[in-house]
Design a protein around this motif. Structure first.
Motif, PDB file in Angstrom:
ATOM      1  N   PRO A  78       1.139  -1.144  -6.647  1.00  0.00           N
ATOM      2  CA  PRO A  78       2.743  -1.131  -6.317  1.00  0.00           C
ATOM      3  C   PRO A  78       3.642  -0.962  -7.510  1.00  0.00           C
ATOM      4  N   GLU A  79       2.928  -1.973  -8.705  1.00  0.00           N
ATOM      5  CA  GLU A  79       3.851  -2.000  -9.686  1.00  0.00           C
ATOM      6  C   GLU A  79       3.760  -0.973 -10.995  1.00  0.00           C
TER       7      GLU A  79
ATOM      8  N   ALA B  18       1.026  -1.258  -0.065  1.00  0.00           N
ATOM      9  CA  ALA B  18       0.122   0.088   0.015  1.00  0.00           C
ATOM     10  C   ALA B  18       1.094   1.280   0.035  1.00  0.00           C
ATOM     11  N   TYR B  19       2.045   1.161   0.720  1.00  0.00           N
ATOM     12  CA  TYR B  19       2.983   2.369   0.743  1.00  0.00           C
ATOM     13  C   TYR B  19       3.543   2.638  -0.553  1.00  0.00           C
ATOM     14  N   ASP B  20       3.863   1.447  -1.198  1.00  0.00           N
ATOM     15  CA  ASP B  20       4.743   1.574  -2.672  1.00  0.00           C
ATOM     16  C   ASP B  20       3.270   2.171  -3.600  1.00  0.00           C
ATOM     17  N   ALA B  21       2.270   1.796  -3.601  1.00  0.00           N
ATOM     18  CA  ALA B  21       1.116   2.171  -4.534  1.00  0.00           C
ATOM     19  C   ALA B  21       1.091   3.745  -4.148  1.00  0.00           C
ATOM     20  N   ALA B  22       0.894   4.206  -2.808  1.00  0.00           N
ATOM     21  CA  ALA B  22       0.810   5.582  -2.547  1.00  0.00           C
ATOM     22  C   ALA B  22       2.070   6.444  -3.141  1.00  0.00           C
TER      23      ALA B  22
ATOM     24  N   THR C 273      -7.813   5.636  -7.502  1.00  0.00           N
ATOM     25  CA  THR C 273      -7.705   4.661  -6.386  1.00  0.00           C
ATOM     26  C   THR C 273      -6.091   3.923  -6.515  1.00  0.00           C
ATOM     27  N   THR C 274      -5.944   3.347  -5.317  1.00  0.00           N
ATOM     28  CA  THR C 274      -4.642   2.768  -4.856  1.00  0.00           C
ATOM     29  C   THR C 274      -5.074   1.282  -4.484  1.00  0.00           C
ATOM     30  N   VAL C 275      -4.679  -0.002  -5.130  1.00  0.00           N
ATOM     31  CA  VAL C 275      -5.181  -1.231  -4.883  1.00  0.00           C
ATOM     32  C   VAL C 275      -3.666  -1.898  -5.182  1.00  0.00           C
ATOM     33  N   HIS C 276      -4.026  -3.549  -4.615  1.00  0.00           N
ATOM     34  CA  HIS C 276      -3.169  -4.324  -4.717  1.00  0.00           C
ATOM     35  C   HIS C 276      -3.262  -4.857  -6.487  1.00  0.00           C
ATOM     36  N   GLU C 277      -2.423  -5.257  -6.933  1.00  0.00           N
ATOM     37  CA  GLU C 277      -2.373  -5.649  -8.436  1.00  0.00           C
ATOM     38  C   GLU C 277      -3.329  -6.742  -8.364  1.00  0.00           C
ATOM     39  N   ARG C 278      -3.755  -7.653  -7.661  1.00  0.00           N
ATOM     40  CA  ARG C 278      -4.577  -8.706  -7.633  1.00  0.00           C
ATOM     41  C   ARG C 278      -6.078  -8.027  -7.537  1.00  0.00           C
TER      42      ARG C 278
ATOM     43  N   LEU D  88      -3.943   5.115   4.204  1.00  0.00           N
ATOM     44  CA  LEU D  88      -3.135   5.921   5.141  1.00  0.00           C
ATOM     45  C   LEU D  88      -2.020   6.555   4.693  1.00  0.00           C
ATOM     46  N   PRO D  89      -1.191   5.904   3.762  1.00  0.00           N
ATOM     47  CA  PRO D  89       0.137   6.486   3.497  1.00  0.00           C
ATOM     48  C   PRO D  89      -0.297   7.531   2.302  1.00  0.00           C
ATOM     49  N   VAL D  90      -1.307   7.503   1.820  1.00  0.00           N
ATOM     50  CA  VAL D  90      -1.708   8.486   0.886  1.00  0.00           C
ATOM     51  C   VAL D  90      -2.135  10.129   1.615  1.00  0.00           C
TER      52      VAL D  90
END
Length: 234
Positions: free
Chosen positions: A197-198, A36-40, A170-175, A64-66
């Motif tokens: 994150p990617e 989540a931090y990397d996506a932010a 939006t920030t999300v996991h690749e899945r 939260l990191p956003v």
């Protein structure tokens, strides 16, 4: 695919793959996720982030990191009161007045440090950050099923605080990025960008954003439960 079936599949997948993070289980919520931090960070490196002075973000754990990045970058941050239970249903966090960014951006700290304001007192929003259960590369978003994120946008649209040009991300996991076409309604807010994150995905939705509250989609019971709706309708 039915939205609830999709939610359950994504929640199960995040849990079974080990991608889910506290709070557990991921089911029934905007799920927190590894990275989540990397996506932010990827969002914070984008042009849409740099262009925004005022950000509205959801209060859930994965964003939260956003929220912290927004205040640290000197951006005014707005977060909705849970379930819009107050007529002053948004909390404003001014980066010049928040001494403890770590605490002020937590779920509990937002209500302690944020200043309650009505929708009409909100400054024009440059960037809306939403949490998601699932999202497509076409910008179709699926939340946890309660509809508050879309309703918050509609409320702000009623007072011209957002419009079609307001960037939605939006920030999300690749899945959580799914291939299926998701059924949408006129009150659903499409995402302009998806950050994982990617990668950063500029979506292809091509839809107008909701132009205000869709009263036909709200029951009288729900209008009575949300004080600001009654005030706006009057």
């Amino acid at each position: 695919m039915d939205k609830q079936d999709l939610r359950e599949r994504v929640w199960d997948d995040l849990e079974d793959s080990g991608a889910a993070r506290f709070p557990f289980p991921p089911h029934g919520r905007i799920p927190n996720f590894a990275g989540a931090y990397d996506a932010a960070v990827r969002l914070a490196e984008s042009a849409v982030w740099r262009a925004a002075d005022t950000v509205k973000a959801n209060p859930d754990a994965p964003q939260l990191p956003v929220r912290r990045a927004a205040l640290r970058a000197g951006k005014t941050l707005y977060v909705a009161v849970p379930r819009l239970r107050e007529e002053a249903c948004f909390l404003r966090l001014d980066p010049g007045e928040v001494a403890d960014v770590e605490d002020a951006t937590t779920v509990s700290g937002i209500s302690e440090h944020g200043v309650p304001v009505t929708p009409e007192a909100v400054e024009p929003i440059d960037l809306v950050v939403s949490g998601s259960v699932a999202v497509t590369e076409a910008g179709e978003r699926v939340g946890k099923g309660e509809g508050y994120s879309d309703l918050e946008f509609a409320l702000l649209r009623e007072f011209d605080r957002v419009d079609d040009d307001t960037t939605t991300v939006t920030t999300v996991h690749e899945r959580q990025v799914v291939d299926e076409s998701v059924p949408t309604d006129d009150h659903d807010v499409p995402m302009d960008w998806v950050f994982t994150p990617e990668r950063a995905i500029e979506t292809t939705h091509g839809h107008d954003k909701p132009d205000g509250i869709d009263w036909s989609a709200l029951s009288e019971e729900r209008i009575e439960e949300i004080p600001v709706l009654g005030a706006v309708r009057e």
